[in-house]
Scaffold this motif. Structure first.
Motif, PDB file in Angstrom:
ATOM      1  N   GLU A  54      47.361 -49.006  -0.109  1.00  0.00           N
ATOM      2  CA  GLU A  54      45.921 -48.863   0.086  1.00  0.00           C
ATOM      3  C   GLU A  54      45.702 -48.425   1.521  1.00  0.00           C
ATOM      4  O   GLU A  54      46.415 -48.875   2.423  1.00  0.00           O
ATOM      5  CB  GLU A  54      45.218 -50.207  -0.092  1.00  0.00           C
ATOM      6  CG  GLU A  54      45.223 -50.726  -1.503  1.00  0.00           C
ATOM      7  CD  GLU A  54      44.527 -52.080  -1.542  1.00  0.00           C
ATOM      8  OE1 GLU A  54      43.464 -52.153  -2.141  1.00  0.00           O
ATOM      9  OE2 GLU A  54      45.056 -53.027  -0.944  1.00  0.00           O
TER      10      GLU A  54
ATOM     11  N   HIS B  25      50.734 -46.723  -7.178  1.00  0.00           N
ATOM     12  CA  HIS B  25      49.271 -46.734  -7.088  1.00  0.00           C
ATOM     13  C   HIS B  25      48.860 -46.537  -5.628  1.00  0.00           C
ATOM     14  O   HIS B  25      49.331 -47.256  -4.758  1.00  0.00           O
ATOM     15  CB  HIS B  25      48.786 -48.098  -7.618  1.00  0.00           C
ATOM     16  CG  HIS B  25      47.291 -48.207  -7.675  1.00  0.00           C
ATOM     17  ND1 HIS B  25      46.523 -48.395  -6.544  1.00  0.00           N
ATOM     18  CD2 HIS B  25      46.418 -48.159  -8.710  1.00  0.00           C
ATOM     19  CE1 HIS B  25      45.243 -48.457  -6.899  1.00  0.00           C
ATOM     20  NE2 HIS B  25      45.155 -48.311  -8.204  1.00  0.00           N
TER      21      HIS B  25
ATOM     22  N   ASN C 281      45.313 -45.825  -3.053  1.00  0.00           N
ATOM     23  CA  ASN C 281      43.853 -45.828  -2.990  1.00  0.00           C
ATOM     24  C   ASN C 281      43.458 -45.626  -1.534  1.00  0.00           C
ATOM     25  O   ASN C 281      43.921 -46.365  -0.669  1.00  0.00           O
ATOM     26  CB  ASN C 281      43.325 -47.167  -3.514  1.00  0.00           C
ATOM     27  CG  ASN C 281      41.811 -47.184  -3.599  1.00  0.00           C
ATOM     28  OD1 ASN C 281      41.167 -46.137  -3.571  1.00  0.00           O
ATOM     29  ND2 ASN C 281      41.244 -48.366  -3.699  1.00  0.00           N
TER      30      ASN C 281
ATOM     31  N   ASP D 151      40.213 -44.842   1.261  1.00  0.00           N
ATOM     32  CA  ASP D 151      38.775 -44.752   1.546  1.00  0.00           C
ATOM     33  C   ASP D 151      38.639 -44.565   3.051  1.00  0.00           C
ATOM     34  O   ASP D 151      38.931 -45.469   3.826  1.00  0.00           O
ATOM     35  CB  ASP D 151      38.081 -46.041   1.084  1.00  0.00           C
ATOM     36  CG  ASP D 151      36.594 -46.067   1.428  1.00  0.00           C
ATOM     37  OD1 ASP D 151      36.094 -45.117   2.053  1.00  0.00           O
ATOM     38  OD2 ASP D 151      35.937 -47.057   1.067  1.00  0.00           O
TER      39      ASP D 151
ATOM     40  N   GLU E 152      48.710 -43.815 -10.337  1.00  0.00           N
ATOM     41  CA  GLU E 152      47.290 -43.606 -10.078  1.00  0.00           C
ATOM     42  C   GLU E 152      47.080 -43.331  -8.604  1.00  0.00           C
ATOM     43  O   GLU E 152      47.725 -43.946  -7.752  1.00  0.00           O
ATOM     44  CB  GLU E 152      46.478 -44.865 -10.450  1.00  0.00           C
ATOM     45  CG  GLU E 152      46.532 -45.205 -11.920  1.00  0.00           C
ATOM     46  CD  GLU E 152      45.708 -46.451 -12.219  1.00  0.00           C
ATOM     47  OE1 GLU E 152      44.612 -46.592 -11.664  1.00  0.00           O
ATOM     48  OE2 GLU E 152      46.201 -47.285 -12.992  1.00  0.00           O
TER      49      GLU E 152
ATOM     50  N   TYR F  92      43.786 -42.443  -5.786  1.00  0.00           N
ATOM     51  CA  TYR F  92      42.353 -42.233  -5.559  1.00  0.00           C
ATOM     52  C   TYR F  92      42.121 -41.994  -4.068  1.00  0.00           C
ATOM     53  O   TYR F  92      42.744 -42.644  -3.229  1.00  0.00           O
ATOM     54  CB  TYR F  92      41.544 -43.447  -6.028  1.00  0.00           C
ATOM     55  CG  TYR F  92      41.822 -43.796  -7.469  1.00  0.00           C
ATOM     56  CD1 TYR F  92      41.236 -43.067  -8.489  1.00  0.00           C
ATOM     57  CD2 TYR F  92      42.693 -44.830  -7.790  1.00  0.00           C
ATOM     58  CE1 TYR F  92      41.508 -43.360  -9.812  1.00  0.00           C
ATOM     59  CE2 TYR F  92      42.969 -45.137  -9.109  1.00  0.00           C
ATOM     60  CZ  TYR F  92      42.382 -44.401 -10.121  1.00  0.00           C
ATOM     61  OH  TYR F  92      42.659 -44.694 -11.431  1.00  0.00           O
ATOM     62  N   GLN F  93      41.199 -41.075  -3.786  1.00  0.00           N
ATOM     63  CA  GLN F  93      40.962 -40.713  -2.386  1.00  0.00           C
ATOM     64  C   GLN F  93      39.478 -40.395  -2.190  1.00  0.00           C
ATOM     65  O   GLN F  93      38.917 -39.597  -2.937  1.00  0.00           O
ATOM     66  CB  GLN F  93      41.792 -39.464  -2.067  1.00  0.00           C
ATOM     67  CG  GLN F  93      41.717 -38.992  -0.641  1.00  0.00           C
ATOM     68  CD  GLN F  93      42.410 -37.642  -0.476  1.00  0.00           C
ATOM     69  OE1 GLN F  93      41.790 -36.586  -0.548  1.00  0.00           O
ATOM     70  NE2 GLN F  93      43.710 -37.664  -0.264  1.00  0.00           N
ATOM     71  N   VAL F  94      38.868 -41.039  -1.218  1.00  0.00           N
ATOM     72  CA  VAL F  94      37.476 -40.736  -0.886  1.00  0.00           C
ATOM     73  C   VAL F  94      37.348 -40.590   0.628  1.00  0.00           C
ATOM     74  O   VAL F  94      37.837 -41.430   1.383  1.00  0.00           O
ATOM     75  CB  VAL F  94      36.511 -41.861  -1.348  1.00  0.00           C
ATOM     76  CG1 VAL F  94      35.092 -41.545  -0.899  1.00  0.00           C
ATOM     77  CG2 VAL F  94      36.553 -42.015  -2.854  1.00  0.00           C
TER      78      VAL F  94
ATOM     79  N   ARG G 243      46.509 -40.832 -13.333  1.00  0.00           N
ATOM     80  CA  ARG G 243      45.059 -40.888 -13.125  1.00  0.00           C
ATOM     81  C   ARG G 243      44.827 -40.636 -11.649  1.00  0.00           C
ATOM     82  O   ARG G 243      45.417 -41.283 -10.795  1.00  0.00           O
ATOM     83  CB  ARG G 243      44.505 -42.259 -13.520  1.00  0.00           C
ATOM     84  CG  ARG G 243      44.675 -42.525 -15.002  1.00  0.00           C
ATOM     85  CD  ARG G 243      44.165 -43.896 -15.354  1.00  0.00           C
ATOM     86  NE  ARG G 243      42.718 -43.961 -15.214  1.00  0.00           N
ATOM     87  CZ  ARG G 243      42.019 -45.065 -15.488  1.00  0.00           C
ATOM     88  NH1 ARG G 243      42.620 -46.162 -15.861  1.00  0.00           N
ATOM     89  NH2 ARG G 243      40.701 -45.045 -15.364  1.00  0.00           N
ATOM     90  N   CYS G 244      43.971 -39.663 -11.368  1.00  0.00           N
ATOM     91  CA  CYS G 244      43.830 -39.227  -9.989  1.00  0.00           C
ATOM     92  C   CYS G 244      42.393 -38.762  -9.773  1.00  0.00           C
ATOM     93  O   CYS G 244      41.821 -38.085 -10.624  1.00  0.00           O
ATOM     94  CB  CYS G 244      44.798 -38.067  -9.756  1.00  0.00           C
ATOM     95  SG  CYS G 244      44.928 -37.586  -8.053  1.00  0.00           S
ATOM     96  N   SER G 245      41.800 -39.144  -8.660  1.00  0.00           N
ATOM     97  CA  SER G 245      40.480 -38.615  -8.339  1.00  0.00           C
ATOM     98  C   SER G 245      40.330 -38.507  -6.834  1.00  0.00           C
ATOM     99  O   SER G 245      41.010 -39.199  -6.082  1.00  0.00           O
ATOM    100  CB  SER G 245      39.384 -39.524  -8.898  1.00  0.00           C
ATOM    101  OG  SER G 245      39.296 -40.704  -8.127  1.00  0.00           O
ATOM    102  N   HIS G 246      39.464 -37.597  -6.413  1.00  0.00           N
ATOM    103  CA  HIS G 246      39.204 -37.484  -4.984  1.00  0.00           C
ATOM    104  C   HIS G 246      37.759 -37.067  -4.794  1.00  0.00           C
ATOM    105  O   HIS G 246      37.146 -36.439  -5.664  1.00  0.00           O
ATOM    106  CB  HIS G 246      40.134 -36.467  -4.324  1.00  0.00           C
ATOM    107  CG  HIS G 246      39.974 -35.077  -4.866  1.00  0.00           C
ATOM    108  ND1 HIS G 246      39.072 -34.191  -4.341  1.00  0.00           N
ATOM    109  CD2 HIS G 246      40.565 -34.465  -5.906  1.00  0.00           C
ATOM    110  CE1 HIS G 246      39.141 -33.070  -5.031  1.00  0.00           C
ATOM    111  NE2 HIS G 246      40.025 -33.201  -5.994  1.00  0.00           N
TER     112      HIS G 246
END
Lengths: 255, 423
Positions: B272, B299, B301, B303, B330, B332-334, B360-363
Motif C-alpha cells: 500500500e 495486491h 493500492n 493513493d 489486484e 489500484y492507483q489514484v 483487477r486494476c484501476s487508476h
C-alpha cells in the motif's frame, strides 16, 4: 415604506448581475426583528440569485445598499457578513470531503463568536441541537455533505443555523426535496431559530413550508423584482391561483 | 530523439578505490562501486522523451564536485526525539554519526550499524542496482554515510525506528539506507530527510528487503530547506505474504525527484502506498511510483495527493506492471492534485503494463483548482478566506493522512499546517 432604523436587515435598490445578465433588477426589503418574510416566485425568477448575491457569492456582481442590524455591510465579504450574524441556508449545499461536520462547525462557531469554543462545551451543544433535529449522532463524524441525501443536507443546514445563531437568516428553498416527516423536523428547527431578535427570509417556490412556518410578510418575486407584498393570505392565494395572474403586474413594473 | 553524451556535463568519480579503502569496505563493495562508476563514465543522461524524465531536467542532478572525495565535515545537528523509539540513526556530514537502540530492541537482536562495514549478504545494490539510472549509479559509486537496519525473523517492535539524513554544507550528499526485515517481523521505520544550507545536492538510495510474512510500515518524509536539489530512490522487495505500507510525504527543497516503489515478488504480497505532497513558491516536485507485480495474488493500492500553491509544479508518473504469471492480482492507483493558485501546475500520468487477463486494476487522476463554491460555502459560515482554503486542503489531504501510521500522521499534519501558514 417601513422605517428601517431598527431593522435587522434591509436592502435598497439591489441589482445583481450574473456575468453580463442582470438577474435581480431593483429589490427593496426591510426585515424587522422577530419577522419572518417569505419570498415566493416561479422557477427562474431570480430568487436564488437574490439570496446568494446578498450573502456575497463570488461570481455575482451586486449593486445596492445592504444593512445588517443598522450597519452598512454593502462592501463586506461573505465571511465578514457571516461573523456579524448573517446566514444563508443553501439550496444545494456543497460537499467538503475530508472535513467532518463537527470540526467544520466548531471552526465556524468559533469564528462567529469571536473566540475558540472549548471542545467539551461545543460537543454538548452540538449533540443537543442534533437531538432537536432527530439526527443520528454519527452525523457529527461524517464528512460535510459528502454523500448526504437531499434531506440530510437540509437538516445539516438547519443544524448550522441553530449553532451559529444568526441575527438574520436567508433560507433558500430549504423545503425542496423533503418528505413530510423531514419537513416537520426542519420547520421545527426554523421556528426554534426564529426568536424575537431574529429576522428571516424564506425563499420558496411552494406554499407547503408555510403550513409549518407562519410568515408575517409574503412577497411575490417575478423577473428579478418584488411585484407584490402582503400578509400570509397572499401565499394561499398563490397556492390557489398560481403565478400567472400576476404576470401583467410584473410587466407593468418593468422599465 | 536520442540522448547524446553532453561534453559539458560529466561527473567526476576519481577516488572510488580510496573511498572504499578509507571506509574499510570489502572487495565486493569496491567491485559494486566500480561497476556503478563505469556506467556513468562517460555520463549519458536519460532521454527526455521518456516519461520518467519528461518533466524534470536530469542535468540538475549531476554533481559539480567529485562526491568520492571524502571531506569530513564537522556537524552540529540537534535532533530532539520526544517519542518512544526502538532505535534511531543519524546520517550527517557524509557519515553515520549516531546510533541508538533501546534495550528491548537490542535484546531482540535488532541491528543498526554502519553500512560501510556491515555484512549485507549481497543485498546492497540488488534492489536498486546501479543500472537503475544515472542518479542511482552515482550514489552507488560514491555513497558515504549509510546505515543498515536489520530486524530479525519474528521480531515485532512496538516503537518505530527512525533514520534521519541531514543534507549539509558539503556539495553533494550521497546517503544510503539498507533495511532487512526478517520473515514474520513487524515494525515501523521512518526515514526523514532534512537540512540544506548552501545550494546542496542530495542523491539518496534506500533498499528494503521484506521477508516472507513480514509487516513493514515505512515512511519517507522529505522536508529539506529551500535551495536543496534532491533525488531519492526507494525500492522494497516483498517476499511471499509480506505486507508493506509506504507513506510518502514530500514538502521541502527547490527541486525534488522521488522514484519509489515495490516489487511484489512473492505470492500474496501486499503493497500500500499513501502519499501527500505540498509545494509552494517555485518548487518543482516530480514523483514516480512503481508497483511491479511478479507473483500470483499480489495486491497493490496507491493513493497520492498533491496540493500546490504559488508557482509550484508537480509531475506524477505511476507505473503498474503485472507480469504474465501474476494472475489473480489486484492493483489500484489514484492521484489527485489540488491547485490553490492560478500559477500552479500539475501533471499526472498513469502507466499500466498488464500482461495477463486475470487481474483487477484501476487508476484515476485529477487536476483541479480550488472549488469557488466550496470556498463560498465555508465563508458564508464566517470562516475567512485563508481558513476556508486551509480546511479544504486539510480535507483533501486528510482522507489520505488518515491512513498513515499515527506517529507519522501527526508530523505530516504539522507540516501541512506550517506550509499553509507560509502562504
Amino acid at each position: 415604506m417601513t422605517d428601517s432604523t431598527n431593522a435587522v436587515f434591509s436592502c435598497a435598490d439591489v441589482h445583481i448581475w450574473v456575468g453580463e445578465k442582470e438577474v435581480v433588477k431593483g429589490v427593496d426589503l426591510t426585515v424587522m426583528p422577530g419577522e419572518i418574510h417569505a419570498i415566493m416566485g416561479p422557477n427562474g425568477s431570480g430568487k436564488s440569485t437574490l439570496a446568494n448575491g446578498l450573502m456575497g457569492h463570488p461570481l455575482y456582481t451586486v449593486e445596492g445598499r445592504l444593512t445588517l442590524a443598522g450597519e452598512d455591510v454593502s462592501a463586506l465579504s461573505a465571511d465578514e457578513k457571516a461573523r456579524k450574524g448573517m446566514f444563508l441556508a443553501f439550496q444545494y449545499p456543497v460537499a467538503i470531503p475530508g472535513v467532518t461536520v463537527a470540526s467544520f462547525l466548531r471552526a465556524a462557531v468559533s469564528a462567529r463568536r469571536g473566540a475558540e469554543v472549548p471542545i467539551r462545551d461545543f460537543r454538548k451543544e452540538l449533540l443537543a441541537r442534533m437531538a432537536d433535529l432527530d439526527m443520528d449522532t454519527a452525523f457529527a463524524g461524517r464528512y460535510l455533505n459528502d454523500g448526504f441525501s437531499g434531506g440530510e443536507k437540509k437538516r445539516v443546514e438547519i443544524l448550522q443555523m441553530l449553532m451559529l445563531q444568526p441575527r438574520f437568516a436567508l433560507l433558500d428553498e430549504t423545503d425542496s426535496g423533503l418528505d413530510i416527516d423531514a419537513l416537520k423536523v426542519v420547520s421545527k428547527g426554523i421556528n426554534a431559530a426564529s426568536t424575537p431578535e431574529v429576522g428571516m427570509v424564506l425563499v420558496t417556490h411552494y406554499q407547503r413550508l408555510l403550513n409549518y412556518v407562519r410568515p408575517h410578510v409574503v412577497h411575490v418575486f417575478m423577473d428579478g423584482r418584488i411585484v407584490r407584498s402582503g400578509g400570509p393570505e397572499l401565499a394561499l392565494e398563490l397556492e390557489e391561483r398560481g403565478y400567472d395572474w400576476l404576470e401583467p403586474a410584473a410587466a407593468a413594473g418593468g422599465a | 530523439m536520442s540522448a547524446q553524451p553532453n561534453p559539458t556535463l560529466s561527473v567526476a568519480l576519481e577516488h572510488v578505490e580510496e573511498l572504499a579503502r578509507g571506509l574499510g569496505e570489502s572487495g565486493d563493495a569496491l567491485a559494486l562501486r566500480e561497476r556503478a562508476r563505469d556506467l556513468v563514465t562517460p555520463l549519458v543522461l536519460p532521454d527526455r522523451a521518456r516519461h520518467l524524465w519528461r518533466y524534470t531536467n536530469p542535468e540538475r542532478f549531476v554533481p559539480v564536485a567529485d562526491p568520492t572525495v571524502l571531506a569530513p565535515v564537522a556537524i552540529a545537528h540537534e535532533w530532539p526525539r520526544e517519542d518512544d523509539l526502538a532505535a534511531a540513526a543519524l546520517i550527517a556530514g557524509g557519515a553515520l554519526r549516531m546510533v541508538e537502540i533501546d534495550d528491548t530492541a537490542r535484546r531482540a537482536g535488532v541491528v543498526i550499524e554502519d553500512l560501510h562495514r556491515a555484512a549485507t549478504d549481497g543485498l546492497l545494490g540488488s534492489l536498486v542496482p546501479p543500472e537503475h539510472g544515472f542518479a542511482e549509479a552515482i550514489n552507488t559509486a560514491a555513497w558515504h554515510g549509510g546505515v543498515l537496519v536489520r530486524v530479525p525473523a519474528g521480531v515485532e517492535l512496538e516503537h518505530p525506528i527512525r533514520v534521519r539524513c541531514v543534507a549539509s554544507a558539503e556539495p553533494v550528499s550521497v546517503p544510503r539506507v539498507l533495511v532487512v526485515a526478517g520473515a514474520g517481523s513487524a515494525f515501523e521505520l521512518v526515514e526523514g530527510h532534512v537540512g540544506g544550507g548552501v545550494p546542496a545536492l542530495v542523491l539518496g538510495v534506500t533498499e528494503i528487503a521484506v521477508g516472507p510474512d513480514a509487516r513493514v510500515r515505512y515512511s519517507l518524509v522529505q522536508r529539506w530547506d529551500a535551495g536543496v536539489t534532491g533525488h531519492l530512490t526507494a525500492r522494497a522487495r516483498l517476499e511471499r505474504g509480506a505486507h508493506f505500507q509506504m507513506s510518502l510525504a514530500s514538502f521541502g527543497g527547490s527541486l525534488y525527484k522521488a522514484d519509489v516503489g515495490a516489487v511484489l515478488a512473492g505470492e500474496g504480497a501486499q503493497a500500500e502506498m499513501f502519499g501527500v505532497s505540498m509545494g509552494g513558491e517555485k518548487q518543482h516536485m516530480d514523483h514516480h511510483t512503481e508497483h511491479l507485480h511478479e507473483a500470483r495474488k499480489t495486491h497493490s493500492n496507491l493513493d497520492f495527493k498533491v496540493a500546490l500553491t504559488g508557482a509550484a509544479r508537480s509531475a506524477y508518473t505511476g507505473m503498474i506492471r503485472i507480469a504474465h504469471d501474476a494472475g489473480g492480482s489486484e492493483a489500484y492507483q489514484v492521484n489527485r492534485n489540488l491547485l490553490l493558485s492560478e500559477d500552479a501546475r500539475a501533471e499526472s500520468i498513469p502507466e499500466l503494463e498488464i500482461l495477463t487477463d486475470d487481474v483487477r486494476c484501476s487508476h484515476g487522476a485529477t487536476v483541479a483548482p480550488l472549488d469557488e463554491e466550496q470556498v463560498f460555502y465555508l465563508k458564508s459560515r464566517g470562516l475567512p478566506h485563508f481558513q476556508a482554503m486551509r480546511l479544504i486542503v486539510y480535507g483533501f489531504l486528510g482522507q489520505t493522512l488518515q491512513r498513515l501510521p499515527a506517529t507519522t500522521r501527526e508530523r505530516i499534519e504539522a507540516l501541512v499546517a506550517s506550509r499553509l501558514h507560509e502562504e
